[in-house]
Design an enzyme around this catalytic site. Structure first.
Site, short mmCIF file in Angstrom:
data_model
loop_
_atom_site.label_atom_id
_atom_site.label_comp_id
_atom_site.label_asym_id
_atom_site.label_seq_id
_atom_site.Cartn_x
_atom_site.Cartn_y
_atom_site.Cartn_z
N HIS A 40 0.75 -1.23 -0.02
CA HIS A 40 0.09 -0.08 0.07
C HIS A 40 0.70 1.28 0.03
O HIS A 40 1.44 1.48 1.07
CB HIS A 40 -1.04 0.04 1.30
CG HIS A 40 -1.92 -0.94 1.29
ND1 HIS A 40 -2.12 -1.97 2.26
CD2 HIS A 40 -2.85 -1.45 0.21
CE1 HIS A 40 -3.07 -2.77 1.93
NE2 HIS A 40 -3.53 -2.63 0.98
N GLN A 63 4.54 -1.35 4.36
CA GLN A 63 5.07 -2.62 4.80
C GLN A 63 3.75 -3.57 5.06
O GLN A 63 3.83 -4.47 5.92
CB GLN A 63 5.73 -2.37 6.35
CG GLN A 63 6.63 -1.27 6.44
CD GLN A 63 7.64 -1.07 5.43
OE1 GLN A 63 7.81 -2.07 4.55
NE2 GLN A 63 8.11 0.26 5.48
N HIS A 64 2.92 -3.65 4.03
CA HIS A 64 1.83 -4.75 3.83
C HIS A 64 2.14 -5.52 2.83
O HIS A 64 1.89 -5.19 1.70
CB HIS A 64 0.45 -3.87 3.79
CG HIS A 64 0.21 -2.72 4.66
ND1 HIS A 64 -0.69 -1.93 4.53
CD2 HIS A 64 0.60 -2.93 5.91
CE1 HIS A 64 -0.85 -1.24 5.69
NE2 HIS A 64 0.23 -1.65 6.64
N ILE A 65 3.30 -6.30 3.13
CA ILE A 65 3.98 -7.13 1.63
C ILE A 65 2.55 -8.38 1.42
O ILE A 65 2.16 -9.10 2.20
CB ILE A 65 4.88 -7.92 2.14
CG1 ILE A 65 6.07 -7.02 2.78
CG2 ILE A 65 5.68 -8.77 1.16
CD1 ILE A 65 7.26 -7.49 3.59
#
Lengths: 541, 196
Positions: A313, A467-469
């Site tokens: 994101h 950091q929303h892998i």
């Protein structure tokens, strides 16, 4: 010398998804062993490390770095672990320790909105999920009851049963945002894995305002809570075990995994079933590394899709001074959002987004700015208080569509154990950029309604990462297009399952952890169906 | 300006913090005690009259204390923290005291308004231009040194936390009972700078 070992189920990775899947299996009588690359860490030491850290704005800084389990770090300089192939930087952060990266998450525990799983059918973009929202509902509910999710029913995500906890009390700053934006925007409380009252032996939040990088009081559910619950259910956890190879037998079943300890002694562990839950970068890395004559492209990769469709994101933002004292920093960090742009016909044209308000204390950034500006004397304190009281920020959380060229591959560079480093290939397409452009209208309106001055937009075309892998192990029905089936099982290997944000076919606009946990619980249930109803469904850990 | 040429002992790091060789964190030895008032000119005295009774060890320390008071504005500075910061700064930069004395001398000679100090130093491309930011970074963020060698000497007692302590707690410290943050912030009354 190799140490033979075995378990009924081996889970690779001790993050929140792997640990809760393991716990669910253990509660059904299954012996489970978790292999975690990193070490065990202690909450108190992380709090102390943060207070002593010279980089308070770097939420990785208090976490230990283990040479045998490298993790991406960028400050004070890039450690060169996650190699950037471009064209757009993808500086992902994650923590390789027992408990995983939710040690320092914001605990935003959103559900999807129902149309998120049908964007191909409805809007002609992305891909549909191999399940409906309604199928996910009970798994969301179970996840929410384990994590202790607090929320209200006005977020756009329908539910059959109530939240386990009422919404967390609004900080004053968010009360004022809600009141002043009300004519135009509904400001809703975030759904969060943060206690609004004592729950499951953990206390209510007391407003430490350090949810990232560490909740000092255990009011926020972390992966370590999941690990401890798994261990209480009988799961064995082996730290400092760096899995470097997944071995398949002649029939295509996974026979064993091989791991190094920190001294690079190799160990082999067999099991009847395996769960890969090492996050959206480490999981595909491990699959791609596990080549053999029969699997030259790695395990679970006959489709060539392992590592592809990497998503996250991106965010752009507006920082400004409100015309009244808000004093961000009182209470938890991530309290409120505007959800009106998470879905709509516009998704055929541009990215959906959530608008996110921070309540992180502004004192650090204001102090740094004043020093940079050379403001000294009595004016310093006057300015510090004025700005820290009024500075606020709104950002978008933009959907990225799955793109096969956004991917994780292996580098020729090796880490300290001789394991290939991951390479990130990433770009942000026009669909997402158009969403960012559209959100600037909202930014401007929000600032206007708050009497904003000193407006500072993030530079056009520049995005912060959240950091929303997501992606890289996507689930779907077609074995030629997807890595896993609708239950997270590898299309190529009947006893290999995958859990984590990597299996999500699309990223939507919400922080991805709750959805990944719901899917992980569903996967565990599919692996070992319950013999009787509800023994491990619902209820706290 | 009255000059005091007291030699300073070698500064050794103790538990991660550089401290004066005499007594880490302790009060200044009475035999070495001086007051800042005896080391500064009338102009500096006019800028920081509240700081003149601060005990200092020598001219270098005195210049550091005077500059700190000038830069930080109307705020009584924590003398123990000041010793720790000074020792840490001297430890990583042996010429630090000399720079402090030179900058203080320049401020006094040219009667520079603190609000215009950085601009004046930058415009002159002065070698002393980085010094005010070093001091403010130490006092306000608790940080000394650069890059990988940066050290954290203070957090809860750094000025950025102290200056807002009537409203905020430093992150990781509990604000208060659940929901107390829903109340309007009640900054304590004080002067226009927020000083109680």
């Amino acid at each position: 010398m190799a140490t033979p070992d075995s378990a009924e189920v081996v889970v690779i990775g001790s993050g929140i998804c792997g640990a809760l899947a393991a716990r669910k299996l253990a509660l059904r009588g299954v012996p489970v062993l978790i292999l975690e690359a990193g070490p065990r860490i202690d909450r108190g030491r992380i709090v102390a490390a943060f207070r002593n850290s010279p980089r308070k704005g770097d939420w990785m800084s208090p976490y230990p770095y283990s040479p045998w389990a490298m993790q991406p770090q960028y400050k004070p300089k890039d450690n060169g672990y996650l190699i950037q192939a471009g064209p757009y930087p993808y500086p992902a952060e994650y923590i390789r320790v027992v408990g995983g990266t939710t040690w320092h998450w914001a605990a935003q525990a959103w559900r999807l909105v129902p149309n998120d799983v049908r964007i191909k059918s409805l809007y002609g973009v992305g891909v549909d999920w191999p399940m409906t929202y309604e199928e996910l509902d009970p798994w969301y509910q179970e996840a929410e009851e384990i994590l202790g999710v607090a929320g209200a029913d006005n977020t756009g995500s329908p539910r059959k049963h109530p939240f386990p906890l009422p919404p967390v009390a609004d900080p004053w700053s968010m009360i004022r945002f809600r009141e002043r934006l009300a004519p135009v925007y509904p400001v809703v409380a975030n759904t969060v894995a943060r206690n609004s009252r004592s729950y499951d032996g953990r206390p209510a939040c007391v407003g430490n305002n350090s949810c990232q990088p560490i909740c000092p009081v255990n009011a926020q559910y972390l992966g370590i809570n999941a690990v401890e619950a798994a261990e209480a259910a009988g799961v064995k956890v082996r730290a400092d075990a760096v899995v470097y190879r997944i071995e398949a037998d002649a029939k295509g079943r996974i026979a064993a995994v091989h791991y190094y300890d920190p001294d690079k002694t190799s160990h082999r562990v067999t099991a009847r079933q395996f769960i890969l839950a090492a996050n959206g970068i480490e999981s595909p890395k491990l699959l791609l590394m596990s080549t053999s004559s029969k699997y030259p492209n790695g395990i679970a990769n006959s489709s060539g899709m392992v590592g592809r469709h990497l998503m996250d994101h991106p965010s752009s933002s507006l920082t400004f001074y409100a015309d009244e004292e808000l004093w961000l920093g009182r209470g938890p960090q991530s309290p409120s959002s505007i959800n009106t742009m998470r879905d709509g016909a516009f998704r055929s044209q541009h990215a959906a987004y959530r608008l996110d308000f921070t309540n992180i204390s502004q004192v650090l950034s204001v102090t740094e700015a004043l020093i940079a500006e050379g403001v000294y004397g009595p004016e310093f304190e006057k300015q510090l208080r004025w700005r820290a009281a009024r500075q606020c920020n709104v950002k978008n959380v933009l959907e990225v569509l799955p793109n096969p060229d956004n991917r994780i591959t292996l580098s020729s560079e090796k880490d300290a154990l001789g394991i290939p480093k991951p390479v990130a290939h990433y770009s942000i397409d026009d669909y997402t950029r158009r969403g960012a452009e559209r959100s600037k209208q909202d930014f401007a309106k929000i600032a206007e309604l708050m009497g904003g001055t000193g407006l500072r937009y993030s530079p056009d075309g520049q995005f912060a990462n959240n950091q929303h892998i997501t992606g890289t192990l996507r689930m779907g029905d077609d074995p030629a297009k997807f890595v896993t089936d609708g239950f997270g099982r590898a299309h190529d290997h009947e006893n290999l399952y995958m859990c984590g944000t990597g299996v999500m076919p699309t990223a939507a606009t919400m922080n991805s952890t709750l959805t990944a946990v719901a899917l992980a619980l569903r996967t565990a249930d599919h692996m070992v169906p319950a013999k009787s109803s509800g023994a491990d469904n619902g209820g706290a850990t | 300006m009255k000059s005091v040429n007291t030699a300073r002992g070698k500064v050794e790091p103790v538990d991660g913090c550089a401290t004066p060789a005499s007594r880490p964190d302790g009060p200044i030895d009475p035999a070495r005690r001086k007051l800042l008032a005896g080391l500064v000119t009338a102009y500096t005295a006019s800028l920081v009259p509240w700081a003149l009774a601060v005990p200092v060890t020598d001219a270098g320390h005195g210049a550091f204390v005077a500059l700190s008071a000038i830069l930080a504005g109307k705020r009584v500075l924590n003398s123990v923290l000041g010793q720790r910061l000074h020792a840490a700064l001297v430890d990583i930069e042996p010429g630090f005291d000399a720079d402090c004395q030179a900058l203080l001398k320049q401020i006094e000679a040219q009667q520079i308004d603190p609000a215009k100090l950085q601009g004046a130093l930058d415009a002159a491309h002065s070698s002393l231009a980085p010094l005010p930011r070093k001091l403010m970074r130490a006092w306000c963020l608790g940080l000394v040194g650069d890059g990988e060698a940066t050290r954290c000497v203070a957090y809860e007692n750094a000025l950025d936390a102290v200056m807002v302590a009537d409203v905020l707690k430093p992150p990781t410290y509990a604000y208060g009972p659940y929901g107390s943050w829903s109340n309007p912030p009640a900054a304590k009354g004080g002067d226009e700078h927020g000083n109680a």
